[in-house]
Design a protein around this motif. Structure first.
Motif, PDB file in Angstrom:
ATOM      1  N   ALA A   1     -37.135  22.903   1.937  1.00 41.30           N
ATOM      2  CA  ALA A   1     -36.510  22.816   1.813  1.00 41.30           C
ATOM      3  C   ALA A   1     -35.191  22.817   3.189  1.00 41.30           C
ATOM      4  O   ALA A   1     -35.530  22.644   4.028  1.00 41.30           O
ATOM      5  CB  ALA A   1     -35.745  24.871   2.043  1.00 41.30           C
TER       6      ALA A   1
ATOM      7  N   ALA B   1     -33.294  23.393   5.558  1.00 45.14           N
ATOM      8  CA  ALA B   1     -33.679  24.919   6.832  1.00 45.14           C
ATOM      9  C   ALA B   1     -34.926  23.960   8.090  1.00 45.14           C
ATOM     10  O   ALA B   1     -34.676  23.274   8.722  1.00 45.14           O
ATOM     11  CB  ALA B   1     -33.497  26.204   7.237  1.00 45.14           C
ATOM     12  N   CYS B   2     -36.074  23.599   6.689  1.00 49.32           N
ATOM     13  CA  CYS B   2     -37.037  22.724   7.369  1.00 49.32           C
ATOM     14  C   CYS B   2     -37.272  21.625   7.625  1.00 49.32           C
ATOM     15  O   CYS B   2     -37.350  20.865   8.461  1.00 49.32           O
ATOM     16  CB  CYS B   2     -38.345  23.031   6.688  1.00 49.32           C
TER      17      CYS B   2
ATOM     18  N   TRP C   1     -39.467  25.553  -1.725  1.00 51.02           N
ATOM     19  CA  TRP C   1     -38.440  25.562  -1.343  1.00 51.02           C
ATOM     20  C   TRP C   1     -38.057  26.985  -0.291  1.00 51.02           C
ATOM     21  O   TRP C   1     -37.901  28.593  -0.901  1.00 51.02           O
ATOM     22  CB  TRP C   1     -37.279  26.165  -2.032  1.00 51.02           C
ATOM     23  N   CYS C   2     -37.772  27.045   0.839  1.00 55.22           N
ATOM     24  CA  CYS C   2     -37.991  28.596   2.160  1.00 55.22           C
ATOM     25  C   CYS C   2     -39.305  29.828   1.771  1.00 55.22           C
ATOM     26  O   CYS C   2     -40.043  30.322   1.043  1.00 55.22           O
ATOM     27  CB  CYS C   2     -36.986  28.900   1.486  1.00 55.22           C
ATOM     28  N   LEU C   3     -39.436  29.676   2.936  1.00 53.96           N
ATOM     29  CA  LEU C   3     -41.042  31.217   3.491  1.00 53.96           C
ATOM     30  C   LEU C   3     -40.023  32.131   4.036  1.00 53.96           C
ATOM     31  O   LEU C   3     -40.715  33.058   4.253  1.00 53.96           O
ATOM     32  CB  LEU C   3     -42.134  30.633   3.612  1.00 53.96           C
ATOM     33  N   GLY C   4     -38.684  31.750   4.572  1.00 55.21           N
ATOM     34  CA  GLY C   4     -38.157  32.499   4.713  1.00 55.21           C
ATOM     35  C   GLY C   4     -37.893  32.700   6.650  1.00 55.21           C
ATOM     36  O   GLY C   4     -38.329  33.305   6.909  1.00 55.21           O
ATOM     37  N   LEU C   5     -38.709  31.814   7.359  1.00 48.23           N
ATOM     38  CA  LEU C   5     -39.157  31.732   8.347  1.00 48.23           C
ATOM     39  C   LEU C   5     -37.896  30.521   8.540  1.00 48.23           C
ATOM     40  O   LEU C   5     -39.283  29.517   9.594  1.00 48.23           O
ATOM     41  CB  LEU C   5     -40.915  30.875   8.658  1.00 48.23           C
ATOM     42  N   CYS C   6     -36.955  30.328   8.716  1.00 45.27           N
ATOM     43  CA  CYS C   6     -36.078  29.342   8.480  1.00 45.27           C
ATOM     44  C   CYS C   6     -35.606  28.595  10.045  1.00 45.27           C
ATOM     45  O   CYS C   6     -35.254  27.887  10.351  1.00 45.27           O
ATOM     46  CB  CYS C   6     -34.608  29.298   8.243  1.00 45.27           C
ATOM     47  N   SER C   7     -36.447  29.629  10.749  1.00 43.87           N
ATOM     48  CA  SER C   7     -35.436  29.407  12.612  1.00 43.87           C
ATOM     49  C   SER C   7     -36.521  28.126  13.467  1.00 43.87           C
ATOM     50  O   SER C   7     -36.783  28.193  14.481  1.00 43.87           O
ATOM     51  CB  SER C   7     -35.163  30.520  13.285  1.00 43.87           C
ATOM     52  N   VAL C   8     -37.753  28.997  12.467  1.00 48.34           N
ATOM     53  CA  VAL C   8     -38.623  28.148  12.953  1.00 48.34           C
ATOM     54  C   VAL C   8     -40.233  27.132  12.812  1.00 48.34           C
ATOM     55  O   VAL C   8     -40.892  26.478  12.599  1.00 48.34           O
ATOM     56  CB  VAL C   8     -39.837  29.207  13.772  1.00 48.34           C
TER      57      VAL C   8
ATOM     58  N   VAL D   1     -49.045  32.508   6.406  1.00 43.27           N
ATOM     59  CA  VAL D   1     -47.902  31.311   6.897  1.00 43.27           C
ATOM     60  C   VAL D   1     -47.812  30.896   7.922  1.00 43.27           C
ATOM     61  O   VAL D   1     -48.635  31.526   9.191  1.00 43.27           O
ATOM     62  CB  VAL D   1     -46.788  32.674   6.472  1.00 43.27           C
TER      63      VAL D   1
ATOM     64  N   ALA E   1     -45.546  28.513  11.448  1.00 47.72           N
ATOM     65  CA  ALA E   1     -44.508  27.757  11.218  1.00 47.72           C
ATOM     66  C   ALA E   1     -44.605  27.046  12.471  1.00 47.72           C
ATOM     67  O   ALA E   1     -46.083  26.754  13.051  1.00 47.72           O
ATOM     68  CB  ALA E   1     -43.610  29.258  12.048  1.00 47.72           C
TER      69      ALA E   1
ATOM     70  N   LEU F   1     -42.935  36.188  10.789  1.00 46.52           N
ATOM     71  CA  LEU F   1     -42.440  35.622  11.578  1.00 46.52           C
ATOM     72  C   LEU F   1     -43.116  34.644  12.571  1.00 46.52           C
ATOM     73  O   LEU F   1     -43.903  33.967  12.803  1.00 46.52           O
ATOM     74  CB  LEU F   1     -40.980  34.601  11.307  1.00 46.52           C
TER      75      LEU F   1
ATOM     76  N   ALA G   1     -46.517  34.106  11.705  1.00 46.18           N
ATOM     77  CA  ALA G   1     -46.851  32.909  11.689  1.00 46.18           C
ATOM     78  C   ALA G   1     -47.085  31.510  13.124  1.00 46.18           C
ATOM     79  O   ALA G   1     -47.334  30.723  12.704  1.00 46.18           O
ATOM     80  CB  ALA G   1     -45.334  32.542  10.655  1.00 46.18           C
TER      81      ALA G   1
ATOM     82  N   SER H   1     -32.213  28.549   1.290  1.00 41.87           N
ATOM     83  CA  SER H   1     -33.150  28.278   2.927  1.00 41.87           C
ATOM     84  C   SER H   1     -32.478  28.367   3.764  1.00 41.87           C
ATOM     85  O   SER H   1     -30.317  28.952   3.543  1.00 41.87           O
ATOM     86  CB  SER H   1     -32.988  26.771   2.890  1.00 41.87           C
TER      87      SER H   1
ATOM     88  N   THR I   1     -32.467  31.966   5.232  1.00 41.34           N
ATOM     89  CA  THR I   1     -32.140  33.276   5.568  1.00 41.34           C
ATOM     90  C   THR I   1     -33.438  33.735   5.145  1.00 41.34           C
ATOM     91  O   THR I   1     -34.510  33.376   4.924  1.00 41.34           O
ATOM     92  CB  THR I   1     -30.951  33.668   4.148  1.00 41.34           C
TER      93      THR I   1
ATOM     94  N   ARG J   1     -36.068  39.480   4.187  1.00 39.16           N
ATOM     95  CA  ARG J   1     -37.251  40.062   4.605  1.00 39.16           C
ATOM     96  C   ARG J   1     -38.001  40.374   5.976  1.00 39.16           C
ATOM     97  O   ARG J   1     -38.334  41.421   5.694  1.00 39.16           O
ATOM     98  CB  ARG J   1     -38.164  38.343   4.846  1.00 39.16           C
TER      99      ARG J   1
ATOM    100  N   TYR K   1     -42.652  35.946  -1.093  1.00 38.91           N
ATOM    101  CA  TYR K   1     -42.740  36.988   0.394  1.00 38.91           C
ATOM    102  C   TYR K   1     -43.825  37.625   0.652  1.00 38.91           C
ATOM    103  O   TYR K   1     -43.425  39.194   0.357  1.00 38.91           O
ATOM    104  CB  TYR K   1     -41.495  37.654   0.461  1.00 38.91           C
TER     105      TYR K   1
ATOM    106  N   VAL L   1     -27.636  27.172   8.549  1.00 41.84           N
ATOM    107  CA  VAL L   1     -28.551  25.454   9.098  1.00 41.84           C
ATOM    108  C   VAL L   1     -28.084  24.924   9.593  1.00 41.84           C
ATOM    109  O   VAL L   1     -26.284  24.331   8.751  1.00 41.84           O
ATOM    110  CB  VAL L   1     -29.074  25.633   7.914  1.00 41.84           C
TER     111      VAL L   1
ATOM    112  N   PHE M   1     -30.300  16.217  -2.498  1.00 44.73           N
ATOM    113  CA  PHE M   1     -30.987  17.035  -2.609  1.00 44.73           C
ATOM    114  C   PHE M   1     -30.318  18.117  -3.095  1.00 44.73           C
ATOM    115  O   PHE M   1     -31.646  18.713  -3.573  1.00 44.73           O
ATOM    116  CB  PHE M   1     -31.461  17.374  -0.479  1.00 44.73           C
TER     117      PHE M   1
END
Lengths: 58, 141, 953, 502
Positions: free
Chosen positions: B79, B81-82, B108-115, B125, B127, D11, D14, D169, D171, D175, D209, D391, D405
């Motif tokens: 997604a 962010a990645c 599409w997205c694992l909710g870890l979008c800042s890393v 998961v 990152a 996170l 991860a 994406s 957000t 979570r 999740y 983002v 995309f």
């Protein structure tokens, strides 16, 4: 057949049952079939009484 | 326990739940890797649905399939962010490492979008992937 | 409703269903003011105002869905461009349906749709009869700017597995109309959208249509706006050019159809949305199984023979009728009028039926007329007359939509009355409760989105006991509607009845040994039925075809009265009639003891009315019923029989008895489409006409009289009533009907409940539900609204009748330990004469014997094995289907195939009051078998010989 | 013995939090697994006596225990990133153990519910309306009005459904809340249920999740006695972005294909199983305990900008140096968020674009970074706040590819019900490819039978015009926001970076 009709009216009891049976037969049977019944002594008593009544009424 | 008994047990576990189809499908997938046609008929019967309805639901959700794929699955987030963090540049290397042995899935997205870039293997998961870490992850899957 | 054939054009479609509301809403559409009921969609309002907002996914038989996005409009004060199908009107709303933006959006949507659609319109089977084509024209699409190289579904494989229609996914626009029709209208849920997004495709669950749960009702085909789902006949023949509205000739639902033709060639039958019995729905039989009308087995030339061991000789009408008349006269002269009789058909029109009984009474001079309707529904006539004062069901079909609890007893609507079953299921999906009383686990007990609250799987033959036990619970637990009884019923009879049902011997606990219904279930079911606001009872032949058939009907009527469920929508006692015109055949005076309108033949005043009109004296003595005629034939007093449109050899019980009676007669005249089984014993064969070839009326199970219209010229040259009239004239009767309308005029003249009926009026109004008389000038959708029909006692009050449970004499024992019960399957119809001569056989090639796994196992029988089915009366063989649908100790089969002849096995036990045969209970044994029974082999020989036709000289 | 606090948020895990926790345990420490502070660039973040160290690895353990680590960030609570925030919904972030009822109760847990029960449904609804709380899922519908609609509907059964299908994406606030403070969500649902008279609730969590699912299930079991008679069940999605749309979510909960339903009827009147249903996003429901606390509604209403009241948990993601969760009152600008708080890009290159509001949100160029975070202001700029995800992309991004995309994502996630979304998104991808590579001759269009097709190629300008028209068709024609909002990223990319489209 006559016995079966009589059985279904039997709950009304004796006289009333015989009357109902006779009335039913009068309504639905051809007169020759009624006439052809001949000896009714082997029938269920209610049926026999019904036929007796049918003969009286003609 | 044979498969049909196991299926019956799963269905029974959800008895009385309203709208139990998705929970059952999740459990069946977890147990058998897929939701085979025979199982669909049993599920339909149990939930008083038509077979067509169950088939339609399975076809709607990416998580459900009718046939199993026993290969290990590495789901790579593709997604935005990645993407912004460079995931697309890693895809070719991951696929090379996977070969025919490992399946590289798209998520599409694992909710870890800042890393990101991020990947998921089962409930684990991962990152901050770079090519080396991702290839190692695929190799170890 | 249309009298004359009309040029073909699709039926008007308002896009969304009619909204029923007393609140009216005023709005403007494109500046025009209009007022519509609240809840109406903007789309429908626009259509009512004469406009046509382009649309694809909307059709007025289905709830608005909002997926195609072609019907966008602009509404003042509302954001964006809402879809007109899903937007309800509101007071003061101002709608614009045509603006430059809307034009652009609609064209954009259509361009997308067409970008994944074949472009070969001119060679498409739906060309010029395609909603997609129409919509593309409406929005002015001229070019697909995306080009033609993009992703598409144009290579998707077509599915032609169903014999009647094909599915071509390449032509599918994924509007979901078919899926929704299957769900909302039919209630089978056999279709789904598979996949999602661009991959979304209509699918019968990932199987072929034939292999899927599809019941081939045709609702999807009717709903499809393109050629994706279409009748094969359209592809083969082309677009119809004219259309005639008529009434289906299969079951008692009486669906209205539009027969669509090219010239004399029938192209398809499409359910008519204005048909009040079916509201545009259909089943596999009426919709598709009409091919028998053109089947090569049809006989179109009259035939005669001196003796039944001779081959048939084809002759002209005059010779055949002359031959028949001469024989009839000769027999009458020799043996008197009582030696002659006739059988009317519940398959023929009211007019034809009326003429046949008139021929017997006025021409033959006897009252020896009977009908196949007696072998199915005579207990309904007897029982409802005894309790409610009239011999018919109380409700219209629409009434079911107001029912809160529905009791289905001895009926299997999803197979036998599928279009009504679909409505019933709609109501159940809305939350009404269901109680099923049936020995078998019929589909209604549990099928997608429908589940009975209670299934009382009783022992066959114990209906009266179950109903009495329910009454016991209702009376002893104080659940009776006292107010209703006080206001509407005879008090003394109610008290007698209440005392009777209260006896401890009638408690569920006491009767459980007989009924095998757990007392707790029965009590719960009784409480449920009595506790809801509206309780409706529907029943079928599983009630009537018993030695206690009439008692059961009366017990049902008692239950309805005791709970106050008579005289309004959502309640009532509703017989589901087996054949298209069972109700009509009964109404028309087909029974030996009564004239039309259920008036006894012994009633002097009624007889005088007929005698004056017909100019003859009538015999006041009730005539013979079919079994009596057969008995009389064997003793020599009955010798001639005119049978119109019925195959008594196959349909009546105890085939051996029927065969022996027929064989003893001197003149059997069979008037039919085919050389049926009975014709093997006939001397005269008069070719009949199908319902597509004649004009007249049928009366369905809700007393609805509807027109049957001549769609094409009769293959034999004459409509059936014309043949009967010709026979009457050959006998010297001066009949001069110039049309069937004239016969209806006579019926109306002589029958009070039909007083206001005429073909002219039916053409104008579509249908009428009798009684249509001075008190009910527009007919009677619901009966007994204010009071019951005044009976001989004249008071018009409901009569409770004590119904004692007298078990049948047919008992299981060591030799015959199982109980056989019989019934019908969806794709076939009765003796199968019609449906077997269509592609419907693909679903049901032979009659199967359903047997419980434990009974099968103990006999060494496995699925598909051939078994011998034997009763005290006879035996046959058939293959077994091992299933838990039947309880242990019960077996079940259908009677659609002459090769099986289930009625070889059934007994001659019958209903005590009406002689209706006890088809539903026969003690049998089932054993493994290698091949056909001796009887089956003999019979095959006999029919082959009897059907010989001499080569033309 | 030293107590160290390390997050067990997905996170953090991860990023290696589990191995780190293990290392501290081996070193003899007591490890408490707490929620995440939301400073993601620092995860795994270790807290020892209020002092923070991160991002830490096992190699850092001895140094941290010795107080000499170069990962030290000082006192966490005084960190610049946190100091600028006003945390209401995320007040417990980093501070409590997610499944500790004790920690929850000790931090004002259940106070909102207790007060709600005391004041009763009508007063609850009045306070929610007064707070100005709007649905945080993206549509921004006033939460109190929705509660009132459901409360006033006459029905034997009603439901509260939490939309936790956080698929956008960029957000992660839902979570984080479910993993870090699940009782807050449960308390919020219990307040909503009490307001409308519902006895059953569902939390619909996406299957991506798994940790949130596990935490929510555990929390529901623990909290069951607290919230009775309300019963909450956690249901798991199955890989369908569109199920974040409320009607699609309801269909999915009912066990059906997650196709979007046409409205009306509104879910508030005919929602789950046809019954009146409150459907709200995680953040909306989790805001209720604070609003229902004494004075909470007024406090909430006193914060914010324009008609956007209260705080918004903004998520800083993508190519950003200091990514994480940032809860502030509405009104903050993108410039502040991206450059001041986020510290610019992680790559150190120039910012080219930010996408706000997930895959359906517009791309915003730095020239518009003055836009205040506010529903109406964004709508006026053809953009949307959505679920508050930001983002960041650096200068290397090709905006034509991002437009493609957007269409590709829509095509992959379209439920397939409505035509504009089902076919339009696929045509959109094809059209953007044609724009990127130049049109090739169309063999079919060139056939002599195709009289209405233009002779010769369609030019780029024609295709751009067609793309704009397609976007209009999708925006105004689609049944739900998936097809309806996909034009936002496409058109914004086209408008602000036309040069990327050749």
């Amino acid at each position: 057949m006559a016995n079966q009709i009589a059985a279904n009216f039997a709950i009304a009891g004796g006289e009333a049952a015989a009357r109902a049976t006779a009335e039913h037969i009068r309504q639905f049977w051809n007169s020759r079939m009624i006439a052809a019944m001949g000896d009714t002594s082997g029938l269920d008593p209610i049926a026999a009484a019904a036929f007796a009544q049918l003969r009286i009424d003609g | 326990m044979d498969d049909s008994a196991r299926l019956a047990e799963i269905i029974a576990a959800h008895a009385g739940e309203e709208g139990a189809l998705l929970p059952i499908l999740h459990d069946v997938r977890a147990a058998f890797g897929c939701i085979a046609r025979a199982a669909q008929a049993d599920i339909a019967q149990a939930l008083n649905l038509s077979r067509a309805e169950v088939h339609g639901v399975i076809g709607f959700y990416h998580d459900f399939t009718e046939t199993p794929d026993p290969r290990p699955l590495v789901e790579l987030c593709r997604a935005e962010a990645c993407q912004a963090r460079g995931v697309e540049a890693l895809v070719a290397a991951a696929e090379r490492a996977a070969g025919a042995r490992v399946r590289i899935g798209k998520v599409w997205c694992l909710g870890l979008c800042s890393v990101g870039p991020n990947a998921r293997i089962g409930d684990d998961v991962h990152a901050r992937l770079d090519e080396a870490r991702l290839v190692a992850l695929v190799a170890g899957a | 409703m249309l009298t004359e054939p009309q040029p073909y054009a699709p039926q008007a479609d308002f896009g969304t269903p009619e909204a029923v509301s007393e609140t009216m809403v005023a709005l403007t559409i494109d500046g025009r003011r209009l007022t519509v009921p609240a809840g109406t969609s903007v789309m429908r309002a626009a259509a009512l105002a004469g406009g046509a907002i382009p649309r694809l996914c909307a059709t007025d038989s289905l709830a608005a869905f909002g997926s195609c996005r072609l019907c966008l409009v602009e509404i003042d004060g509302m954001k964006g461009t809402p879809a007109s199908c899903t937007t309800p009107v509101a007071e003061g709303m101002a709608v614009r349906t045509q603006t430059p933006r809307l034009q652009r959006l609609r064209r954009g949507v259509m361009e997308l749709t067409i970008s994944d659609h074949p472009l070969d319109c001119l060679t498409c089977s739906a060309s010029n009869d395609c909603e997609l084509q129409d919509a593309a024209a409406q929005v002015g699409l001229r070019d697909v700017r995306y080009g033609y190289a993009g992703a598409n579904h144009l290579d998707a494989a077509a599915d032609a597995s169903n014999p009647y229609f094909a599915f071509d996914p390449a032509k599918c626009i994924v509007c979901s109309r078919c899926v929704r029709a299957c769900d909302e209208v039919q209630g089978t849920f056999a279709l789904t959208i598979a996949g999602r997004g661009f991959d979304s495709q209509v699918s019968p669950g990932g199987e072929s249509f034939l292999g899927s749960e599809c019941v081939s009702c045709g609702a999807c085909v009717a709903a499809c706006p393109t050629a994706a789902l279409e009748e094969k006949s359209i592809a083969a023949i082309g677009k119809p050019e004219r259309a005639v509205i008529t009434t289906c000739a299969y079951c008692g639902v009486g669906c209205a159809f539009r027969a669509e033709l090219r010239g004399e060639q029938l192209v398809r039958m499409v359910p008519w949305k204005d048909g009040k019995a079916n509201h545009g729905h259909s089943c596999v039989k009426g919709r598709f199984a009409w091919g028998y009308a053109h089947h090569r087995d049809r006989i179109t030339t009259p035939m005669i023979r001196e003796r039944i061991d001779q081959p048939w000789r084809e002759v002209g009408w005059d010779e055949a009728l002359g031959f028949a008349a001469a024989r009839l006269k000769e027999i009458k002269a020799r043996h008197g009028a009582q030696a002659l009789g006739g059988i009317t058909s519940s398959r023929c029109t009211n007019e034809e039926t009326f003429l046949v009984q008139k021929l017997v009474r006025a021409g033959f001079g006897s009252n020896n007329v009977d009908t196949c309707a007696r072998v199915c529904h005579s207990p309904t006539g007897y029982g409802l007359k005894a309790t409610f004062g009239t011999s018919a069901g109380t409700q219209d079909f629409d009434s079911v939509m107001a029912a809160d609890v529905i009791l289905v007893i001895g009926a299997n609507p999803t197979d036998a009355h599928p279009v009504f079953a679909s409505r019933l299921k709609q109501r159940l999906r809305q939350g009404a409760k269901l109680i099923v009383v049936d020995p078998r686990r019929i589909d209604l007990v549990r099928s997608p989105h429908v589940a009975a609250a209670h299934h009382l799987a009783l022992q066959p033959g114990t209906n009266v006991a179950v109903l009495t036990a329910m009454a016991h619970v209702i009376v002893t637990e104080g659940l009776v509607d006292e107010g209703f009884i006080a206001a509407r019923c005879e008090r003394d009879e109610y008290q007698d009845w209440a005392r009777f049902v209260c006896e401890p011997r009638h408690s569920p606990e006491a009767l459980a040994a007989v009924t095998r219904v757990p007392a707790g279930d029965l009590r719960a079911a009784a409480r449920l039925f009595a506790s809801q606001r509206n309780g409706a009872i529907y029943y079928g032949l599983g009630v009537t075809e018993h030695s206690q058939g009439s008692s059961t009907v009366m017990a049902i009527a008692n239950l309805a009265m005791a709970t106050g469920n008579i005289g309004r929508a959502g309640v009532g006692v509703n017989p589901l009639r087996g054949q298209n015109n069972v109700q009509g055949a009964c109404d028309m005076g087909s029974f030996p003891h009564e004239l039309s309108g259920y008036r006894h033949i012994s009633d002097g005043a009624t007889r005088a009315l007929f005698e004056k009109d017909w100019g003859v004296a009538l015999d006041p003595d009730p005539g013979l019923r079919i079994p009596d005629m057969l008995d009389a034939a064997r003793d020599g007093s009955f010798r001639a029989l005119y049978i119109q449109g019925e195959d008594i050899l196959q349909s009546d019980p105890d085939t051996h008895h029927v065969a022996a009676g027929l064989a003893a007669m001197e003149c059997v005249i069979v008037h039919d489409l085919f050389l049926n089984e009975t014709a093997s014993y006939a001397h005269v064969f008069l070719p009949g006409s199908s319902f597509l070839e004649k004009t007249g009326t049928f009366t369905n199970a809700e007393r609805r009289i509807q027109m049957v219209r001549r769609v094409m010229t009769p293959a034999n040259g004459l409509e059936d009533w014309e043949v009967t009239q010709a026979l009457a004239r050959a006998l010297g009767l001066d009949w001069r009907y110039d049309s069937s309308a004239a016969i209806m005029d006579e019926i109306a003249r002589l029958t009070p409940s039909f007083a206001g009926v005429s073909h002219e009026r039916l053409d104008a109004e579509g249908s009428l539900q009798w009684p249509v008389d001075a008190a009910h000038p527009d007919g009677s959708p619901v009966m007994h609204v204010d009071g019951f029909v005044p009976g001989p006692n004249g008071k018009g009050r409901g009569k409770f009748v004590v119904t004692d449970y007298i078990p049948t004499d047919e008992r299981t024992g060591l030799r015959f330990p199982l109980l056989l019960t019989t019934g019908r399957i969806l794709s076939q119809y009765n003796v199968g004469a019609q449906t077997r001569r269509t592609d419907n056989s693909i679903w049901h090639e032979e009659d199967l014997l359903e047997i419980h796994p434990t009974d099968a196992e103990s006999r060494g029988l496995a699925e598909g094995d051939r078994a011998r089915l034997a009763s005290r009366t006879g035996e046959t063989t058939l293959r077994v289907h091992v299933t838990e649908r039947v309880a242990p100790g019960v077996v079940y089969t259908t009677f659609h195939h002459p090769a099986t002849q289930a009625n070889v096995v059934t007994t001659d036990y019958s209903d005590w009051a009406t002689n209706c045969p006890e088809y539903k209970v026969t003690a049998v044994q089932v054993t493994p078998s290698n091949g056909p029974s001796a009887w089956q082999e003999d019979y095959a020989d006999l029919t082959a010989r009897a059907r010989r036709i001499a080569p033309a000289a | 013995m030293t107590t160290v606090r390390i997050s067990d948020d997905a996170l953090a895990r991860a990023c290696g939090a589990d191995a780190l926790a293990q290392a501290f345990a081996v070193a003899g420490c007591t490890v408490e697994r707490v929620s995440s502070w939301g400073m993601h660039w620092l995860e795994p973040l270790v807290e020892v006596d209020g002092l923070g160290f991160g991002p830490a690895t096992a190699a850092d353990v001895p140094g941290i225990l010795a107080g000499l680590s170069d990962k030290a960030i000082g006192r966490i609570g005084e960190h610049r990133f946190l100091a600028r925030q006003q945390r209401l919904t995320f007040a417990r972030a980093g501070r409590t153990r997610p499944l500790s009822l004790g920690d929850y109760a000790a931090t004002h847990g259940w106070e909102g519910l207790a007060r709600a029960r005391a004041i009763g449904p009508q007063a609850i609804i009045a306070e929610v309306i007064a707070s100005g709380l709007r649905g945080r899922g993206g549509a921004g519908f006033p939460a109190g009005i929705k509660l009132r609609t459901v409360a006033e509907a006459q029905a034997p059964r009603k439901f509260v459904v939490c939309n936790a299908d956080e698929g956008d994406s960029g957000t992660f606030a839902d979570r984080m809340l479910m993993e870090g403070d699940p009782f807050a969500l449960i308390e919020g649902m219990a307040i909503a249920a009490h307001a409308v008279g519902a006895e059953a609730g569902y939390v619909y969590v996406r299957s991506e999740y798994p940790h949130a699912v596990a935490k929510m299930r555990a929390a529901c079991t623990l909290a069951a006695p607290r919230i009775a008679p309300l019963h909450i069940e956690v249901r798991v999605g199955a890989g369908a972005y569109v199920c974040g749309e409320e009607t699609s979510l309801l269909n999915s909960l009912e066990g059906k294909r997650g196709e979007v339903r046409a409205k009306p009827p509104l879910p508030a009147l005919a929602g789950l199983f046809g019954c009146p249903t409150v459907v709200n996003n995680v953040l909306t429901l989790a805001a209720l305990p604070h609003i229902l606390s004494e004075g909470g509604a007024a406090h909430y209403a006193g914060l914010g900008h324009g008609r956007s009241r209260g705080t918004m948990p903004i998520q800083l993601a993508g190519n950003i140096r200091h990514g994480g969760l940032f809860e502030v009152p509405f009104g903050i600008t993108l410039d502040e968020l991206v450059n001041t708080i986020g510290g610019g890009t992680a790559s150190g290159r120039a910012v080219k674009a930010v996408q706000v509001g997930g895959p359906l949100g517009a791309y915003i160029p730095p020239s518009r970074f003055d836009l205040p975070f506010d529903y109406e202001a964004y709508a006026a700029a053809d953009a949307l706040i959505g679920h508050g995800g930001v983002v960041v992309f650096d200068e290397r991004v090709d905006m034509a590819r991002m437009a493609r995309f957007a269409m590709e994502f829509c095509a992959a996630e379209s439920c397939g019900k409505c035509t504009p979304c089902r076919i339009g998104s696929t045509r959109g991808v094809e059209l953007l490819d044609r724009i990127a590579t130049g049109a090739a001759p169309d063999a079919l269009a060139a056939l002599p039978q195709m009289r209405n097709a233009p002779r010769g190629l369609r030019g780029r300008a024609d295709d751009i015009a067609l793309l704009e028209e397609l976007c209009e068709t999708m925006q105004y024609g689609s049944l739900c926001a998936l097809g309806g909002f996909t034009p936002f990223p496409v058109l914004s990319a086209l408008r602000h970076w036309p040069q990327d489209f050749g």
